[in-house]
Design an enzyme around this catalytic site. Structure first.
Site, PDB file in Angstrom:
ATOM      1  N   LEU A  61       0.824  -1.217   0.000  1.00 19.45           N
ATOM      2  CA  LEU A  61       0.000   0.000   0.000  1.00 19.45           C
ATOM      3  C   LEU A  61       0.860   1.269   0.000  1.00 19.45           C
ATOM      4  O   LEU A  61       0.337   2.383   0.089  1.00 19.45           O
ATOM      5  CB  LEU A  61      -0.998  -0.015   1.160  1.00 19.45           C
ATOM      6  CG  LEU A  61      -2.059  -1.125   1.098  1.00 19.45           C
ATOM      7  CD1 LEU A  61      -3.149  -0.899   2.138  1.00 19.45           C
ATOM      8  CD2 LEU A  61      -2.694  -1.262  -0.280  1.00 19.45           C
ATOM      9  N   ASP A 114      -0.918  -9.642  -4.582  1.00 14.46           N
ATOM     10  CA  ASP A 114       0.407  -9.063  -4.835  1.00 14.46           C
ATOM     11  C   ASP A 114       0.247  -7.663  -5.434  1.00 14.46           C
ATOM     12  O   ASP A 114       0.923  -7.292  -6.389  1.00 14.46           O
ATOM     13  CB  ASP A 114       1.230  -9.974  -5.749  1.00 14.46           C
ATOM     14  CG  ASP A 114       2.720  -9.632  -5.663  1.00 14.46           C
ATOM     15  OD1 ASP A 114       3.138  -9.082  -4.632  1.00 14.46           O
ATOM     16  OD2 ASP A 114       3.455  -9.910  -6.629  1.00 14.46           O
TER      17      ASP A 114
END
Lengths: 423, 316
Positions: A65, A306
């Site tokens: 993130l 992923d």
């Protein structure tokens, strides 16, 4: 707020209503009732779920993130929005941020927004200082602060001594160690799978050997040190074979595969489209089939997104200069569902909800009376346009951006929080 | 047929055998032209060509520039050997800026494999760029299509055909765009190909391309009709692949003694620039059977053919 999910088809292996139509009544964040035909009380919002599938809330074991440090690619907020639109209630974020997640404060930064959000984020916390593989982080203290899973994320743990020490040290708290298997010397400067296609393109390849060598090494180290080890994003047939054998020997090993390695092969690299540049690379059809079989047979425990968001400045480039990765949170379940004939619906839910939940150290999901509602409602037939209008991530580096995608998340419920697709 | 099947020349991979034969025919006519007292034709009058070189080049750039001028095109040159031009935005921006000045064709050399493909794809989506033609003048370790065309043209000229001829490519195959493009071109034209060099400089999967692999240079020379000797590209090696140039030249370098041991005469080629005394000794490079300077001459004619045929292919 009270909700009634009406006439959903439950896919939750092991549940008494598995593969049956079910109504679920949710009151104050908990499941109040479930059954065949619950009468509709007044003052309740009904979600007509006819033709939709109800899953235990999806769980992703691997997403980047980018926050803190690379917020132009993604933030915890935008990542959460993409995750919930993709049906996830729990997401583990890798520590390859700037700075990496390696202190109590870093762990708290990731966990901090959970109480006020639907999507629960958990840190994979680095085992080596600055992810350099040289010095151990204070893992026990990090564990106390809330870290349950450890690993250096995108950085393979190259240092054998650090791997052994981490395996030994984490046994006290029974925490999971994650390694991304890839030998850094054999893969150096590599851009794609090493094979006939990389030869044709004159491109430096990443050999399967770079992955299998480290898997073999780690299996030996695990035998020596004990503990439990999870291989994240395996990509080759040989890796599946090695892990299958190690599991048979009784070693405490698990693994996952990225959704794109189940979908594509290195044929996709032939046009130098950097949207297909991923690490580990897309490999051959034989590898792809072996990975699918691995998930089907349960050798591969989880399918991960992923998720690697990138801005155009680092992705829309000459192939060898572009960063590795595809965004995946918002599309993973739709894409996984497109493989249901090969993998099986039950196995997809095992791999994207039940197994990662256990590996992350979360409580086992129970869609039962009195339990917290943790549910994903998915319409497998709905076709939607994945575009700027619908995209929730800050980035859109995805091979299918701009295309129609089949299968859309309609609603996600965790406790008192509900997300409903407005499209 | 007098049209190429492609809009851009990105690589030999994309060409058909008919494309290559058409290019040869056209190049033959242009070769005749450039040997006349008046070497210039008006074919590309009012066409503007930009030579955009992100990597150093002397002979390829000169050859293109001369080909362009012989065709009466207007020519501008841009070179930035600065390898820190890392952002693709810079590449597309640079080219877009050039195109905004009403340039029709871009001849590009770039260090990244696939950079011309990336450029052509990016330009197709822009207003200024959608009609532009891209010619690959070498992209990293991927392709160098005009070099392969001039090499095969030169063999064709010398031997009359490529069908069934044996061509050995000797040297650093791993880092060579010339080798890859030559392999594709030779195979399309029916020649047999062998690669030879230290095993560390041969791509592991090269034999999957349908080429023979030989580690002994004497055996390779004995096998072939034509030896195309490649430059040892020290500048493109990020890692050490062999211990020393001295050892390389001892075991893989070609000199007159080696050639004299053969029971036949073979044609010797080199794409230049030669590291004299490394891959090729001076006595071998200057021998009668070496057609290295013919290659250079043919380079101009072949590039004229490429530019002429691409310019006359109207954008859709």
């Amino acid at each position: 707020m009270n909700w009634l999910i009406k006439s959903a088809f439950l896919v939750c292996p092991g549940h008494e209503y598995h593969r049956k139509e079910i109504d679920v009544l949710i009151s104050n964040g908990k499941i109040k009732e479930l059954g065949d035909n619950i009468s509709t009380p007044s003052e309740i919002k009904v979600i007509d779920a006819k033709d939709s599938l109800l899953f235990p809330g999806l769980v992703d074991l691997r997403a980047d993130l980018c926050d803190p440090g690379l917020e132009h690619k993604e933030t915890l907020t935008s990542g959460r929005e993409a995750a919930v639109a993709g049906g996830f209630t729990h997401v583990m974020v890798i520590p390859n941020t700037k700075p990496p997640v390696q202190t109590k404060n870093d762990v708290k930064y990731i966990l901090g927004g959970n109480s006020s959000s639907l999507v629960q984020l958990y840190p994979m916390t680095s085992i080596s200082r600055d992810l350099e593989g040289e010095e151990l982080t204070e893992m026990l203290d990090l564990y106390t602060a809330g870290a349950k899973v450890f690993g250096d994320g995108d950085k393979p743990i190259w240092n054998t001594d650090i791997l052994v020490k981490s395996l030994q040290y984490l046994q006290k708290v029974d925490a999971l160690l994650v390694n991304k298997p890839c030998d850094q010397w054999l893969s150096k400067f590599g851009q794609m799978h090493e094979g006939v296609n990389s030869t044709r393109l004159g491109m430096k390849g990443i050999p399967v050997l770079a992955e299998t060598l480290m898997i073999r090494r780690d299996i030996e180290l695990l035998k020596y040190a004990g503990g439990k080890l999870h291989f994240s994003t395996i990509s080759s047939k040989e890796s599946v074979k090695l892990i299958k054998e190690a599991k048979k020997e009784g070693l405490n090993i698990t693994c996952d595969v990225a959704i794109h390695n189940l979908l594509y092969t290195d044929e996709k690299n032939m046009m130098f489209d950097s949207n297909f540049k991923v690490d580990p690379p897309l490999r051959t059809e034989e590898d792809r089939k072996a990975l699918i079989k691995g998930v089907k047979e349960g050798v591969i425990d989880c399918i991960v997104t992923d998720h690697h968001p990138h801005d155009p400045e680092s992705k829309d480039l000459e192939y060898d200069l572009a960063d590795f990765g595809i965004t995946g949170l918002q599309t993973a379940i739709s894409e996984a569902w497109s493989l249901k004939a090969d993998i099986g619906e039950d196995k997809i839910i095992d791999a994207m909800s039940l197994n990662p939940r256990i590996l992350m150290g979360l409580e086992d999901i129970k869609i039962q009376k009195g339990e917290v509602a943790d549910l994903t409602l998915f319409d497998p037939e709905k076709v939607w346009e994945y575009s700027d209008r619908t995209n929730k991530s800050n980035s859109h580096n995805h091979p299918r951006f701009g295309e129609n995608i089949k299968g859309k998340v309609r609603a996600v419920i965790l406790g008192n929080n509900i997300f409903q697709d407005q499209d | 047929m007098n049209r190429l099947s492609v809009k851009h020349l990105l690589g030999i991979k994309d060409l058909t055998r008919e494309d290559i034969e058409l290019l040869f025919q056209t190049a033959s006519s242009f070769k005749e032209v450039i040997n006349r007292p008046i070497k210039k034709v008006p074919s590309l009058r009012d066409i503007t060509i930009a030579n955009v070189f992100f990597e150093n080049s002397t002979r390829t750039r000169l050859s293109f520039e001369l080909a362009e001028k012989r065709l009466s095109a207007d020519v501008i040159n841009f070179s930035s050997s600065n390898s820190s031009v890392k952002k693709g935005e810079t590449l597309v921006d640079t080219v877009q800026n050039i195109l905004a000045m009403k340039v029709d064709m871009i001849v590009m050399r770039h260090g990244s494999p696939g950079a011309p493909h990336f450029l052509a794809r990016s330009l197709a989506n822009t207003k200024t760029g959608k009609h532009a033609v891209v010619v690959n003048a070498g992209d990293g370790t991927h392709e160098h299509p005009t070099q392969a065309l001039l090499d095969t043209f030169s063999i064709h000229e010398k031997l009359g055909t490529l069908e069934g001829k044996k061509v050995a490519i000797i040297g650093d195959i791993l880092h060579s765009r010339v080798a890859l493009s030559n392999i594709f071109a030779l195979q399309k034209l029916g020649a047999e190909v062998m690669v030879c060099g230290p095993n560390t400089l041969l791509p592991k999967y090269i034999s999957d391309l349908g080429v023979k692999v030989e580690l002994d240079v004497d055996k390779a020379l004995q096998w072939c009709d034509v030896a195309n000797v490649l430059r040892i590209q020290l500048e493109r090696q990020q890692i050490k692949y062999f211990p020393s140039l001295r050892e390389y030249s001892l075991y893989f370098g070609i000199d007159r003694k080696r050639l004299a041991r053969l029971d036949k005469e073979i044609i010797l080629m080199h794409p230049g620039p030669i590291n004299r005394g490394v891959e090729l000794s001076t006595d071998a490079a200057d021998a009668d059977n070496a057609i290295i300077l013919d290659q250079v001459e043919n380079g101009v004619a072949v590039r004229m053919a490429v530019l002429y045929l691409l310019a006359s292919k109207k954008p859709d």
